[in-house]
Design a protein around this motif. Structure first.
Motif, PDB file in Angstrom:
ATOM      1  N   CYS A 118       2.000  -1.123  -4.588  1.00  0.00           N
ATOM      2  CA  CYS A 118       1.492  -0.235  -3.548  1.00  0.00           C
ATOM      3  C   CYS A 118       0.321   0.593  -4.066  1.00  0.00           C
ATOM      4  CB  CYS A 118       2.608   0.687  -3.061  1.00  0.00           C
ATOM      5  SG  CYS A 118       4.016  -0.188  -2.363  1.00  0.00           S
ATOM      6  N   ASN A 169       4.175   2.135  -7.016  1.00  0.00           N
ATOM      7  CA  ASN A 169       2.969   2.870  -6.650  1.00  0.00           C
ATOM      8  C   ASN A 169       1.921   2.772  -7.755  1.00  0.00           C
ATOM      9  OD1 ASN A 169       4.388   3.713  -4.394  1.00  0.00           O
ATOM     10  ND2 ASN A 169       4.963   5.658  -5.310  1.00  0.00           N
ATOM     11  N   VAL A 227       1.875   9.499  -4.257  1.00  0.00           N
ATOM     12  CA  VAL A 227       3.222   9.409  -3.700  1.00  0.00           C
ATOM     13  C   VAL A 227       4.195   9.340  -4.864  1.00  0.00           C
ATOM     14  CG1 VAL A 227       4.812   8.103  -2.247  1.00  0.00           C
ATOM     15  CG2 VAL A 227       2.380   8.207  -1.654  1.00  0.00           C
ATOM     16  N   GLN A 269      -6.191  11.574  -4.230  1.00  0.00           N
ATOM     17  CA  GLN A 269      -5.349  11.154  -5.339  1.00  0.00           C
ATOM     18  C   GLN A 269      -5.430  12.201  -6.440  1.00  0.00           C
ATOM     19  OE1 GLN A 269      -5.643   6.432  -4.458  1.00  0.00           O
ATOM     20  NE2 GLN A 269      -7.256   7.223  -5.735  1.00  0.00           N
ATOM     21  N   SER A 295       0.860  -1.186   0.000  1.00  0.00           N
ATOM     22  CA  SER A 295       0.000   0.000   0.000  1.00  0.00           C
ATOM     23  C   SER A 295       0.890   1.226   0.000  1.00  0.00           C
ATOM     24  CB  SER A 295      -0.884   0.002   1.250  1.00  0.00           C
ATOM     25  OG  SER A 295      -1.547   1.240   1.402  1.00  0.00           O
ATOM     26  N   THR A 296       0.358   2.338  -0.482  1.00  0.00           N
ATOM     27  CA  THR A 296       1.090   3.592  -0.299  1.00  0.00           C
ATOM     28  C   THR A 296       1.248   3.907   1.190  1.00  0.00           C
ATOM     29  OG1 THR A 296      -0.994   4.805  -0.579  1.00  0.00           O
ATOM     30  CG2 THR A 296       0.443   4.606  -2.509  1.00  0.00           C
ATOM     31  N   GLY A 347      -3.029   2.997  -3.986  1.00  0.00           N
ATOM     32  CA  GLY A 347      -3.663   3.993  -3.152  1.00  0.00           C
ATOM     33  C   GLY A 347      -5.043   3.494  -2.764  1.00  0.00           C
ATOM     34  N   ASP A 374      -1.306   4.722  -7.639  1.00  0.00           N
ATOM     35  CA  ASP A 374      -2.030   5.612  -6.742  1.00  0.00           C
ATOM     36  C   ASP A 374      -2.429   6.933  -7.379  1.00  0.00           C
ATOM     37  OD1 ASP A 374       0.414   6.809  -7.010  1.00  0.00           O
ATOM     38  OD2 ASP A 374       0.816   7.027  -4.865  1.00  0.00           O
ATOM     39  N   LYS A 393       4.632   3.607   2.615  1.00  0.00           N
ATOM     40  CA  LYS A 393       5.653   4.595   2.274  1.00  0.00           C
ATOM     41  C   LYS A 393       5.483   5.918   3.010  1.00  0.00           C
ATOM     42  CE  LYS A 393       6.734   2.836  -2.316  1.00  0.00           C
ATOM     43  NZ  LYS A 393       6.990   3.190  -3.729  1.00  0.00           N
TER      44      LYS A 393
END
Length: 234
Positions: free
Chosen positions: A161, A226, A232, A196, A119-120, A163, A228, A123
């Protein structure tokens, strides 16, 4: 969606989850051979049992996608010891056990792909998801260590990862936040989408795109990719 994508690409797909009914539903939508293996991956004995059944039917696991996960949404000071431990068990310890079980056969064969759906939140830090965030940070660290150990073996290890994705997990998150705050669910869902830059939730097939890339490429390893909408940047 990930299972469907891999099935369409020609992989035999073994599915595991706690709900046998859900497994049957997903298996019925796959284009190729499948196994449905109900199990609770937080049970220390479940991993070996699932792998034993797959190996008996098809041989060693070649592609391992670790997609079980859940989140506790509440302020850190309200998280109980039981909730904290459950997040670590599901989001970090269960992937560790599965990786530990799969890696020796992959190394022996000189080929393997491991993809952890992180997942974000692995991070960055966000309020009210402390246990989830800690477990996902740990999952990314696990991926990085495993990839470094396996770099010369033909086995790749990556994390994807996402979002906020348009899935039942997000639906549950919205419901819990609404219950805690009293805000309308539609407003909460929109606020998650608005976090987002693309101003929408991620589609499940967009997550599957990243997983498929990790399976296809021998040069992508040790990454936390990512998906997302630009939230990120890394």
């Amino acid at each position: 969606m990930i299972a469907a994508r891999l099935s369409a690409a020609g992989h035999r797909v073994a599915l595991t989850a706690r709900s046998a009914d859900q497994l049957t539903e997903v298996a019925g939508k796959l284009s190729g051979p499948s196994l449905s293996l109900p199990a609770d991956v937080t049970d220390p004995d479940a991993t070996n049992s699932v792998f034993d059944k797959i190996e008996e039917a098809w041989g060693p696991v070649e592609v391992l996608v670790l997609n079980a996960g859940a989140a506790v949404a509440k302020p850190l000071t309200k998280v109980t010891d039981e909730e904290w431990q459950s997040q670590l068990e599901l989001n970090l310890t269960a992937p560790f056990r599965a990786m530990r079980r799969a890696i020796p056969a992959m190394v022996e064969r000189g080929w393997g792909r491991i993809v952890v759906i992180a997942s974000t939140a692995g991070k960055i830090g966000e309020p009210n998801v402390g246990a989830y965030t800690a477990s996902k940070h740990g999952a990314i660290g696990l991926v990085r260590t495993a990839s470094a150990e396996l770099a010369r073996t033909g086995v790749t290890v990556n994390a994807v990862c996402p979002g906020y994705v348009d899935t039942p997990m997000t639906d549950g998150w919205v419901t819990r936040i609404a219950a805690r705050t009293g805000k309308p669910e539609a407003d909460i869902r929109q606020s998650l989408a608005d976090k987002q830059p693309i101003r929408r939730l991620i589609a499940p097939d967009e997550v599957a795109d990243a997983v498929e890339l990790c399976v296809l490429s021998a040069a992508i390893t040790g990454q936390a990719i990512n998906v997302d909408g630009g939230t990120v940047q890394s």
